[in-house]
Write an enzyme that holds these catalytic residues in place. Structure first.
Site, PDB file in Angstrom:
ATOM      1  N   GLU A 155       0.208 -15.498  -9.695  1.00 54.94           N
ATOM      2  CA  GLU A 155      -0.149 -15.381  -8.613  1.00 54.94           C
ATOM      3  C   GLU A 155       1.209 -16.298  -7.819  1.00 54.94           C
ATOM      4  O   GLU A 155       1.572 -15.537  -7.342  1.00 54.94           O
ATOM      5  CB  GLU A 155      -1.282 -16.377  -8.183  1.00 54.94           C
ATOM      6  CG  GLU A 155      -2.213 -14.737  -7.954  1.00 54.94           C
ATOM      7  CD  GLU A 155      -3.438 -15.893  -7.174  1.00 54.94           C
ATOM      8  OE1 GLU A 155      -3.895 -16.511  -6.232  1.00 54.94           O
ATOM      9  OE2 GLU A 155      -4.703 -15.458  -8.372  1.00 54.94           O
TER      10      GLU A 155
ATOM     11  N   ASP B 218      -9.057  -7.036   2.065  1.00 57.72           N
ATOM     12  CA  ASP B 218      -8.251  -6.632   1.141  1.00 57.72           C
ATOM     13  C   ASP B 218      -7.573  -5.278   0.759  1.00 57.72           C
ATOM     14  O   ASP B 218      -7.618  -4.663  -0.065  1.00 57.72           O
ATOM     15  CB  ASP B 218      -9.197  -6.614  -0.335  1.00 57.72           C
ATOM     16  CG  ASP B 218      -9.077  -7.831  -0.800  1.00 57.72           C
ATOM     17  OD1 ASP B 218      -8.242  -9.299  -0.163  1.00 57.72           O
ATOM     18  OD2 ASP B 218     -10.166  -8.442  -0.958  1.00 57.72           O
TER      19      ASP B 218
ATOM     20  N   LYS C  47     -11.349 -16.446   5.587  1.00 53.40           N
ATOM     21  CA  LYS C  47     -12.261 -15.715   7.464  1.00 53.40           C
ATOM     22  C   LYS C  47     -11.016 -14.551   7.673  1.00 53.40           C
ATOM     23  O   LYS C  47     -10.078 -14.293   6.650  1.00 53.40           O
ATOM     24  CB  LYS C  47     -11.478 -16.436   8.074  1.00 53.40           C
ATOM     25  CG  LYS C  47     -12.367 -17.688   7.860  1.00 53.40           C
ATOM     26  CD  LYS C  47     -13.615 -18.175   8.495  1.00 53.40           C
ATOM     27  CE  LYS C  47     -14.497 -18.971   7.596  1.00 53.40           C
ATOM     28  NZ  LYS C  47     -15.924 -18.480   7.548  1.00 53.40           N
ATOM     29  N   LEU C  48     -11.354 -14.147   7.977  1.00 56.20           N
ATOM     30  CA  LEU C  48     -11.253 -12.598   8.087  1.00 56.20           C
ATOM     31  C   LEU C  48     -10.082 -12.679   9.279  1.00 56.20           C
ATOM     32  O   LEU C  48     -10.716 -13.379  10.380  1.00 56.20           O
ATOM     33  CB  LEU C  48     -12.694 -11.001   8.968  1.00 56.20           C
ATOM     34  CG  LEU C  48     -11.519  -9.890   8.899  1.00 56.20           C
ATOM     35  CD1 LEU C  48     -11.179  -8.931   8.141  1.00 56.20           C
ATOM     36  CD2 LEU C  48     -12.498  -9.159   9.674  1.00 56.20           C
TER      37      LEU C  48
ATOM     38  N   ASN D 211      -0.923 -11.013   1.908  1.00 56.56           N
ATOM     39  CA  ASN D 211      -2.469 -11.808   1.092  1.00 56.56           C
ATOM     40  C   ASN D 211      -1.994 -11.755   0.007  1.00 56.56           C
ATOM     41  O   ASN D 211      -1.859 -10.508  -0.583  1.00 56.56           O
ATOM     42  CB  ASN D 211      -3.521 -11.204   2.176  1.00 56.56           C
ATOM     43  CG  ASN D 211      -5.039 -12.137   1.429  1.00 56.56           C
ATOM     44  OD1 ASN D 211      -4.744 -12.881   1.011  1.00 56.56           O
ATOM     45  ND2 ASN D 211      -5.464 -10.973   1.141  1.00 56.56           N
TER      46      ASN D 211
ATOM     47  N   HIS E 235      -4.410 -11.536  -3.400  1.00 62.82           N
ATOM     48  CA  HIS E 235      -5.542 -11.420  -3.616  1.00 62.82           C
ATOM     49  C   HIS E 235      -5.733 -11.104  -5.478  1.00 62.82           C
ATOM     50  O   HIS E 235      -5.156 -10.476  -6.507  1.00 62.82           O
ATOM     51  CB  HIS E 235      -6.239  -9.784  -3.301  1.00 62.82           C
ATOM     52  CG  HIS E 235      -7.178  -9.579  -3.887  1.00 62.82           C
ATOM     53  ND1 HIS E 235      -8.273  -9.934  -3.628  1.00 62.82           N
ATOM     54  CD2 HIS E 235      -8.271  -9.101  -4.451  1.00 62.82           C
ATOM     55  CE1 HIS E 235      -9.858  -9.892  -3.768  1.00 62.82           C
ATOM     56  NE2 HIS E 235      -9.520  -9.285  -4.754  1.00 62.82           N
TER      57      HIS E 235
ATOM     58  N   GLY F  93      -4.863 -24.475  -2.584  1.00 63.42           N
ATOM     59  CA  GLY F  93      -2.976 -24.950  -1.988  1.00 63.42           C
ATOM     60  C   GLY F  93      -2.281 -24.705  -3.017  1.00 63.42           C
ATOM     61  O   GLY F  93      -0.786 -25.301  -2.691  1.00 63.42           O
ATOM     62  N   SER F  94      -2.671 -24.184  -4.526  1.00 66.08           N
ATOM     63  CA  SER F  94      -1.956 -24.765  -5.388  1.00 66.08           C
ATOM     64  C   SER F  94      -0.812 -23.272  -4.871  1.00 66.08           C
ATOM     65  O   SER F  94       0.832 -23.216  -4.804  1.00 66.08           O
ATOM     66  CB  SER F  94      -2.105 -24.297  -6.226  1.00 66.08           C
ATOM     67  OG  SER F  94      -2.855 -23.030  -6.816  1.00 66.08           O
ATOM     68  N   ASN F  95      -1.346 -22.014  -4.201  1.00 67.15           N
ATOM     69  CA  ASN F  95      -0.521 -20.737  -3.498  1.00 67.15           C
ATOM     70  C   ASN F  95       0.869 -21.609  -2.539  1.00 67.15           C
ATOM     71  O   ASN F  95       1.956 -20.877  -2.578  1.00 67.15           O
ATOM     72  CB  ASN F  95      -0.652 -19.769  -3.453  1.00 67.15           C
ATOM     73  CG  ASN F  95      -1.389 -19.474  -4.462  1.00 67.15           C
ATOM     74  OD1 ASN F  95      -0.258 -18.285  -4.736  1.00 67.15           O
ATOM     75  ND2 ASN F  95      -2.436 -18.806  -4.671  1.00 67.15           N
TER      76      ASN F  95
HETATM   77  C1  GRF Z   1      -6.351 -17.693  -5.232  1.00 68.98           C
HETATM   78  O1  GRF Z   1      -6.499 -17.111  -6.634  1.00 68.98           O
HETATM   79  C2  GRF Z   1      -5.856 -17.085  -4.199  1.00 68.98           C
HETATM   80  O2  GRF Z   1      -4.975 -15.510  -5.606  1.00 68.98           O
HETATM   81  C3  GRF Z   1      -7.253 -16.553  -3.517  1.00 68.98           C
HETATM   82  O3  GRF Z   1      -7.475 -17.388  -2.957  1.00 68.98           O
HETATM   83  C4  GRF Z   1      -7.190 -18.567  -4.493  1.00 68.98           C
HETATM   84  C5  GRF Z   1      -6.522 -19.996  -3.777  1.00 68.98           C
HETATM   85  O4  GRF Z   1      -5.836 -20.891  -4.910  1.00 68.98           O
HETATM   86  N1  GRF Z   1      -6.942 -15.830  -2.836  1.00 68.98           N
HETATM   87  P1  GRF Z   1      -4.931 -21.749  -3.811  1.00 68.98           P
HETATM   88  O5  GRF Z   1      -5.797 -22.364  -2.800  1.00 68.98           O
HETATM   89  O6  GRF Z   1      -3.754 -21.050  -3.761  1.00 68.98           O
HETATM   90  O7  GRF Z   1      -4.940 -22.485  -5.084  1.00 68.98           O
END
Ligand code: GRF
Length: 209
Positions: free
Chosen positions: A181, A152, A93-94, A109, A111, A14-16
């Site tokens: 990211e 993707d 998941k899709l 999304n 990637h 969950g860092s994003n």
């Molecule tokens: C990230 O590298 C994202 O691009 C990929 O899964 C990872 C998730 O990282 N789809 P986080 O859970 O957001 O830290």
């Protein structure tokens, strides 16, 4: 005007999710995160939601007899929470067709590579960086794209390259890519929420650029 309501779908650390939350709180993204949905009861994202008073739900495909009812449940929660846009932040998941149809061009999304290379089914998390490392490419990067019913595959909103010539391990590549990211996901979400994306087939043009 009322702030747009975002749902984040995440399967892991969950860092994003946290990076996006921060940018909603500064006002850079004119929206609020109103819901976290995860398929994984052990996702670190849950603690992040709890600490930040964001409602969260575990919706695990194992608790459903089929994919249709699993995705129906997700859609119910999204509608109930009056969600405007869906952010896939490490969601493995899709996304079901019923959700893609209902939220057409409103699901985004991230990637951790330059699509269309190193993407598709099975290309997630460390598998991506391992494949990039094994192939010996000299640049990798980040792609943020709108979501359709294939892995993707949707129209690309933003991409950023990262030089990995000096990286010694897949983990080093992952770390370098993750920093980028956190920057460009918020930029892309801001553009989507501000309705600055013009979509024509596979192409996305940024209105005003
Ligand atoms: C990230 O590298 C994202 O691009 C990929 O899964 C990872 C998730 O990282 N789809 P986080 O859970 O957001 O830290």
């Amino acid at each position: 005007m009322a702030l747009k309501r975002l749902a984040v779908l995440a399967s892991g650390r969950g860092s994003n999710f946290l990076a996006i939350l921060e940018q909603t709180r500064t006002g850079y993204i004119p929206a609020i995160i109103s819901l976290l949905i995860t398929n994984n009861p052990d996702a670190g994202a849950i603690q992040n939601a709890q600490k930040n008073d964001i409602p969260w739900r575990i919706i695990n495909p194992k608790d459903f007899t089929d994919r249709q009812s699993f995705n129906d449940k997700i859609l119910d929660e999204l509608i109930w929470a009056k969600i405007d846009y869906i952010i896939l932040a490490g969601y493995l998941k899709l996304v079901g067709k019923q959700i893609v149809d209902r939220y057409s061009n409103k699901i985004i999304n991230i990637h951790p590579a330059l699509l269309p290379s190193f993407g598709g089914k099975g290309m997630y998390g460390h598998h991506v960086h391992q494949a990039v490392y094994d192939r010996g490419v000299k640049v990798s990067g980040v792609t943020v794209h709108l979501v359709n019913s294939e892995y993707d595959d949707g129209p690309i909103v933003l991409q950023r390259c990262v030089s990995i010539e000096k990286a010694k391990t897949p983990e080093e590549i992952a770390g370098t890519v993750l920093k980028v990211e956190h920057e460009i996901f918020s930029q892309a979400i801001k553009l989507m929420v501000e309705e600055k994306l013009h979509i024509a087939g596979s192409r996305v043009e940024i209105i005003g650029d």
